[in-house]
Enzyme design. Structure first.
Site, PDB file in Angstrom:
ATOM      1  N   HIS A 109     -57.692  23.058  42.529  1.00  0.00           N
ATOM      2  CA  HIS A 109     -57.648  22.732  43.947  1.00  0.00           C
ATOM      3  C   HIS A 109     -57.899  23.994  44.758  1.00  0.00           C
ATOM      4  O   HIS A 109     -57.325  25.055  44.481  1.00  0.00           O
ATOM      5  CB  HIS A 109     -56.275  22.157  44.335  1.00  0.00           C
ATOM      6  CG  HIS A 109     -56.048  22.106  45.821  1.00  0.00           C
ATOM      7  ND1 HIS A 109     -55.116  22.890  46.469  1.00  0.00           N
ATOM      8  CD2 HIS A 109     -56.663  21.373  46.783  1.00  0.00           C
ATOM      9  CE1 HIS A 109     -55.158  22.633  47.764  1.00  0.00           C
ATOM     10  NE2 HIS A 109     -56.088  21.723  47.978  1.00  0.00           N
ATOM     11  N   SER A 110     -58.793  23.920  45.731  1.00  0.00           N
ATOM     12  CA  SER A 110     -59.053  25.019  46.666  1.00  0.00           C
ATOM     13  C   SER A 110     -59.437  26.288  45.895  1.00  0.00           C
ATOM     14  O   SER A 110     -60.443  26.301  45.189  1.00  0.00           O
ATOM     15  CB  SER A 110     -57.824  25.232  47.551  1.00  0.00           C
ATOM     16  OG  SER A 110     -58.134  25.998  48.684  1.00  0.00           O
ATOM     17  N   LEU A 111     -58.651  27.367  46.012  1.00  0.00           N
ATOM     18  CA  LEU A 111     -58.944  28.584  45.260  1.00  0.00           C
ATOM     19  C   LEU A 111     -59.107  28.274  43.782  1.00  0.00           C
ATOM     20  O   LEU A 111     -59.996  28.815  43.111  1.00  0.00           O
ATOM     21  CB  LEU A 111     -57.825  29.606  45.474  1.00  0.00           C
ATOM     22  CG  LEU A 111     -57.821  30.832  44.563  1.00  0.00           C
ATOM     23  CD1 LEU A 111     -59.078  31.660  44.762  1.00  0.00           C
ATOM     24  CD2 LEU A 111     -56.559  31.667  44.810  1.00  0.00           C
ATOM     25  N   ALA A 113     -60.212  25.559  42.402  1.00  0.00           N
ATOM     26  CA  ALA A 113     -61.514  24.933  42.180  1.00  0.00           C
ATOM     27  C   ALA A 113     -62.615  25.985  42.168  1.00  0.00           C
ATOM     28  O   ALA A 113     -63.559  25.906  41.368  1.00  0.00           O
ATOM     29  CB  ALA A 113     -61.793  23.885  43.252  1.00  0.00           C
ATOM     30  N   HIS A 281     -56.451  18.717  53.301  1.00  0.00           N
ATOM     31  CA  HIS A 281     -56.887  19.617  52.233  1.00  0.00           C
ATOM     32  C   HIS A 281     -56.010  19.470  50.981  1.00  0.00           C
ATOM     33  O   HIS A 281     -56.491  19.627  49.864  1.00  0.00           O
ATOM     34  CB  HIS A 281     -56.845  21.054  52.754  1.00  0.00           C
ATOM     35  CG  HIS A 281     -57.323  22.089  51.799  1.00  0.00           C
ATOM     36  ND1 HIS A 281     -58.553  22.046  51.197  1.00  0.00           N
ATOM     37  CD2 HIS A 281     -56.722  23.219  51.324  1.00  0.00           C
ATOM     38  CE1 HIS A 281     -58.712  23.095  50.414  1.00  0.00           C
ATOM     39  NE2 HIS A 281     -57.615  23.814  50.466  1.00  0.00           N
TER      40      HIS A 281
END
Length: 307
Positions: A109-111, A113, A281
């Site tokens: 997720h986010s960073l 990913a 997010h």
């Protein structure tokens, strides 16, 4: 797909040795199976996946790590800045080499990913699949902006480096949760914040708490790749790929550029899936039931034993 029994998965807390200490992690499911490696977002921790994993089959093996400086993992040694994307890529490869795993599966997720993106591109022959939640690749800025902000960000690093625990404020539990909610501009539910803070803070005296994450993590824009570099990485991703985009998600992300990166990945892999779910997010944390079916379908497609 068969209906799942209402059996809660269980996890074990582990520590993986690294040169500067250890990486803490939650290992869900069987320990005799190579796990999916799950990587959280910036300033989050392994707990970000708790609600999602509780909806997945208990037979799945999933290793949720705390990146260095996050959760319960060791901090990067004093005097050294965090280069978030490259630190994450390095630590992920260390873990893979530590266990001598092959054909890696990653969920980020986010960073996390973005780290998965870099790994899948750097080791295309050793990556089986990548599940990305609301981020495609490392953040992309105009080169002039990167140059302009380098000096101020370095000075900010020195400021945070100078803050010892004696200068760090402590908060009551409720105030701590309020701070986390405010820091995410109320895009996280209170329950989600409490889930993150199970390993995102630790108690001190007088019923007060400190954040467990390293304050130096706030300096997060050093050594960023250019857009052209990100596209070259994207061309090397050949594994099975699932992109779960939250809508509206994080509105400040430049999805025009990310869309081009996704198009490049779509051309480079034969198994590309893109889905959109309504949410912020942190949709996987706030609204896990919206995300779980897509992940399960993706896993089920590749492995009929996942039911």
């Amino acid at each position: 797909m068969e209906q799942q029994e209402n059996v809660q998965p269980t996890f074990e807390e582990i520590q993986i040795p690294v040169p500067f200490g250890y990486v803490s992690a939650k290992w869900w499911g069987p320990r005799d199976k190579q796990p999916i490696i799950a990587i959280h977002g910036w300033q989050d921790n392994a707990g970000t996946f708790d609600p999602l994993i509780e909806l997945l089959p208990k037979e799945l093996s999933i290793l949720c790590i705390d990146l260095p400086g996050h959760g319960r993992s060791s901090h990067i040694p004093p005097g050294i800045p965090y280069y978030l994307f490259w630190d994450g890529l390095t630590i992920l490869r260390r873990i893979v080499r530590h266990y001598n795993w092959r054909n890696i599966s990653i969920m980020g997720h986010s960073l996390g990913a973005a780290i998965g993106f870099l790994y899948a591109a750097s080791y295309p022959d050793d990556t089986e699949m990548l599940i990305s939640i609301d981020t495609v690749a490392p953040v992309v800025f105009n080169p002039a902006e990167i140059v302009k902000n380098t000096g101020p960000f370095l000075d900010r690093f020195f400021y945070y480096e100078s803050l010892g625990t004696d200068k760090m404020p402590a908060y009551g539990y409720s105030d701590m949760i309020d701070l986390v909610m405010d820091g995410h501009h109320s895009t996280l539910t209170r329950k989600a914040c409490e889930t993150l803070m199970k390993r995102g803070m630790y108690p001190v005296k007088d019923n007060k708490y400190f954040f467990s994450r390293d304050t130096r993590l706030k300096v997060n824009r050093l050594a960023l790749p250019t857009y052209e570099t990100v596209l070259e990485f994207a061309k090397q991703i050949h594994c099975r790929y699932l992109m779960i985009k939250a809508v509206p998600g994080r509105v400040r992300d430049n999805w025009v550029l990310y869309k081009n990166v996704l198009d490049t990945i779509k051309e480079s892999t034969n198994d590309f899936t893109y889905v959109e779910v309504e949410g912020s997010h942190h949709v996987h944390l706030n609204d896990a039931p919206l995300v779980a079916p897509y992940i399960l379908n993706f896993l089920y497609k590749s492995d009929p034993s996942v039911k």
